[in-house]
Design a protein around this motif. Sequence first.
Motif, PDB file in Angstrom:
ATOM      1  N   LYS A   1      -5.062 -12.291   8.830  1.00 59.58           N
ATOM      2  CA  LYS A   1      -3.736 -12.326   8.176  1.00 59.58           C
ATOM      3  C   LYS A   1      -3.768 -11.502   6.894  1.00 59.58           C
ATOM      4  O   LYS A   1      -2.813 -10.782   6.588  1.00 59.58           O
ATOM      5  CB  LYS A   1      -3.345 -13.766   7.831  1.00 59.58           C
ATOM      6  CG  LYS A   1      -2.971 -14.603   9.000  1.00 59.58           C
ATOM      7  CD  LYS A   1      -1.542 -14.354   9.366  1.00 59.58           C
ATOM      8  CE  LYS A   1      -1.151 -15.343  10.454  1.00 59.58           C
ATOM      9  NZ  LYS A   1       0.121 -15.047  11.009  1.00 59.58           N
TER      10      LYS A   1
ATOM     11  N   LYS B   1      -5.694  -8.951   6.195  1.00 55.30           N
ATOM     12  CA  LYS B   1      -5.723  -7.543   6.558  1.00 55.30           C
ATOM     13  C   LYS B   1      -4.312  -7.081   6.963  1.00 55.30           C
ATOM     14  O   LYS B   1      -3.886  -5.982   6.609  1.00 55.30           O
ATOM     15  CB  LYS B   1      -6.717  -7.309   7.688  1.00 55.30           C
ATOM     16  CG  LYS B   1      -6.852  -5.836   8.045  1.00 55.30           C
ATOM     17  CD  LYS B   1      -7.883  -5.649   9.127  1.00 55.30           C
ATOM     18  CE  LYS B   1      -7.943  -4.162   9.396  1.00 55.30           C
ATOM     19  NZ  LYS B   1      -8.568  -3.796  10.601  1.00 55.30           N
ATOM     20  N   GLU B   2      -3.622  -7.954   7.712  1.00 54.38           N
ATOM     21  CA  GLU B   2      -2.281  -7.617   8.154  1.00 54.38           C
ATOM     22  C   GLU B   2      -1.334  -7.452   6.959  1.00 54.38           C
ATOM     23  O   GLU B   2      -0.543  -6.508   6.894  1.00 54.38           O
ATOM     24  CB  GLU B   2      -1.776  -8.765   9.074  1.00 54.38           C
ATOM     25  CG  GLU B   2      -0.456  -8.528   9.735  1.00 54.38           C
ATOM     26  CD  GLU B   2      -0.068  -9.714  10.607  1.00 54.38           C
ATOM     27  OE1 GLU B   2       1.061 -10.180  10.454  1.00 54.38           O
ATOM     28  OE2 GLU B   2      -0.894 -10.171  11.411  1.00 54.38           O
TER      29      GLU B   2
ATOM     30  N   LYS C   1      -2.221  -6.696   3.857  1.00 54.15           N
ATOM     31  CA  LYS C   1      -2.643  -5.476   3.115  1.00 54.15           C
ATOM     32  C   LYS C   1      -2.073  -4.237   3.802  1.00 54.15           C
ATOM     33  O   LYS C   1      -1.594  -3.310   3.127  1.00 54.15           O
ATOM     34  CB  LYS C   1      -4.178  -5.386   3.096  1.00 54.15           C
ATOM     35  CG  LYS C   1      -4.820  -6.194   2.025  1.00 54.15           C
ATOM     36  CD  LYS C   1      -6.330  -5.913   2.040  1.00 54.15           C
ATOM     37  CE  LYS C   1      -7.052  -6.714   1.028  1.00 54.15           C
ATOM     38  NZ  LYS C   1      -8.503  -6.481   1.081  1.00 54.15           N
ATOM     39  N   ASP C   2      -2.159  -4.199   5.141  1.00 50.61           N
ATOM     40  CA  ASP C   2      -1.638  -3.046   5.869  1.00 50.61           C
ATOM     41  C   ASP C   2      -0.144  -2.886   5.651  1.00 50.61           C
ATOM     42  O   ASP C   2       0.351  -1.773   5.507  1.00 50.61           O
ATOM     43  CB  ASP C   2      -1.957  -3.179   7.366  1.00 50.61           C
ATOM     44  CG  ASP C   2      -3.430  -2.985   7.685  1.00 50.61           C
ATOM     45  OD1 ASP C   2      -4.165  -2.474   6.803  1.00 50.61           O
ATOM     46  OD2 ASP C   2      -3.847  -3.370   8.807  1.00 50.61           O
ATOM     47  N   LYS C   3       0.600  -3.988   5.561  1.00 53.94           N
ATOM     48  CA  LYS C   3       2.051  -3.918   5.335  1.00 53.94           C
ATOM     49  C   LYS C   3       2.359  -3.447   3.933  1.00 53.94           C
ATOM     50  O   LYS C   3       3.322  -2.720   3.694  1.00 53.94           O
ATOM     51  CB  LYS C   3       2.691  -5.286   5.579  1.00 53.94           C
ATOM     52  CG  LYS C   3       2.848  -5.634   7.026  1.00 53.94           C
ATOM     53  CD  LYS C   3       3.567  -6.949   7.172  1.00 53.94           C
ATOM     54  CE  LYS C   3       3.713  -7.328   8.628  1.00 53.94           C
ATOM     55  NZ  LYS C   3       4.390  -8.618   8.792  1.00 53.94           N
TER      56      LYS C   3
ATOM     57  N   ILE D   1       0.503  -1.463   2.060  1.00 55.18           N
ATOM     58  CA  ILE D   1       0.133  -0.064   1.917  1.00 55.18           C
ATOM     59  C   ILE D   1       1.242   0.823   2.474  1.00 55.18           C
ATOM     60  O   ILE D   1       1.539   1.879   1.954  1.00 55.18           O
ATOM     61  CB  ILE D   1      -1.224   0.221   2.571  1.00 55.18           C
ATOM     62  CG1 ILE D   1      -2.318  -0.501   1.825  1.00 55.18           C
ATOM     63  CG2 ILE D   1      -1.492   1.708   2.654  1.00 55.18           C
ATOM     64  CD1 ILE D   1      -3.673  -0.390   2.451  1.00 55.18           C
ATOM     65  N   LYS D   2       1.930   0.415   3.505  1.00 50.23           N
ATOM     66  CA  LYS D   2       2.961   1.229   4.136  1.00 50.23           C
ATOM     67  C   LYS D   2       4.137   1.238   3.303  1.00 50.23           C
ATOM     68  O   LYS D   2       4.868   1.317   2.643  1.00 50.23           O
ATOM     69  CB  LYS D   2       3.311   0.678   5.506  1.00 50.23           C
ATOM     70  CG  LYS D   2       2.238   0.922   6.509  1.00 50.23           C
ATOM     71  CD  LYS D   2       2.692   0.421   7.856  1.00 50.23           C
ATOM     72  CE  LYS D   2       1.623   0.602   8.877  1.00 50.23           C
ATOM     73  NZ  LYS D   2       1.997   0.201  10.175  1.00 50.23           N
TER      74      LYS D   2
END
Length: 156
Positions: free
Chosen positions: A146, A148-149, A151-153, A155-156
């Motif tokens: 979660k 990581k998910e 963090k990925d959101k 960054i975008k």
Amino acid sequence: MAAAISALNAKIRSQPTLSYFCSTHFWGPFSNFGIPIAAILDTQKDPELISGRMTAALTVYAATFMRYSMAVTPKNYLLFACHFINFGAQSTQGVRFLKYWHYGGREEALKMKAQQAVQTTKTETQNVLQQGEDKGKSILHQGEAKLKEVKDKMIK
């Protein structure tokens, strides 16, 4: 009808083997064999269930009627065998009773049960700890996924 029964009885009594199987010298011991059979089967049960008084009474009973079976005329060897087996089985039960209640058998059995309970508790505790550890790792991996998910959101 009475004449037919009388004739049948005379025919049975004229044959020695058949006469024996229709007499109390056969059916008495035959039906009495339930006692030694039960005593033999009881040797496989927990000695805590043995009644010392009943075992003593049945041992004396078996010894008395072993003697009686040889005192009657004609000697009843089937009755002797029945009471001989009963005497042996009751003597075995008596020894088991004495060992259990008077010579440390009970304490030994309780000690073994306690050791088994400790071992069972250890095993169950280890299983619960392992399950907890596995569940904790699973939750940690879900949390990391979660994170990581998220963090990925971000960054975008």
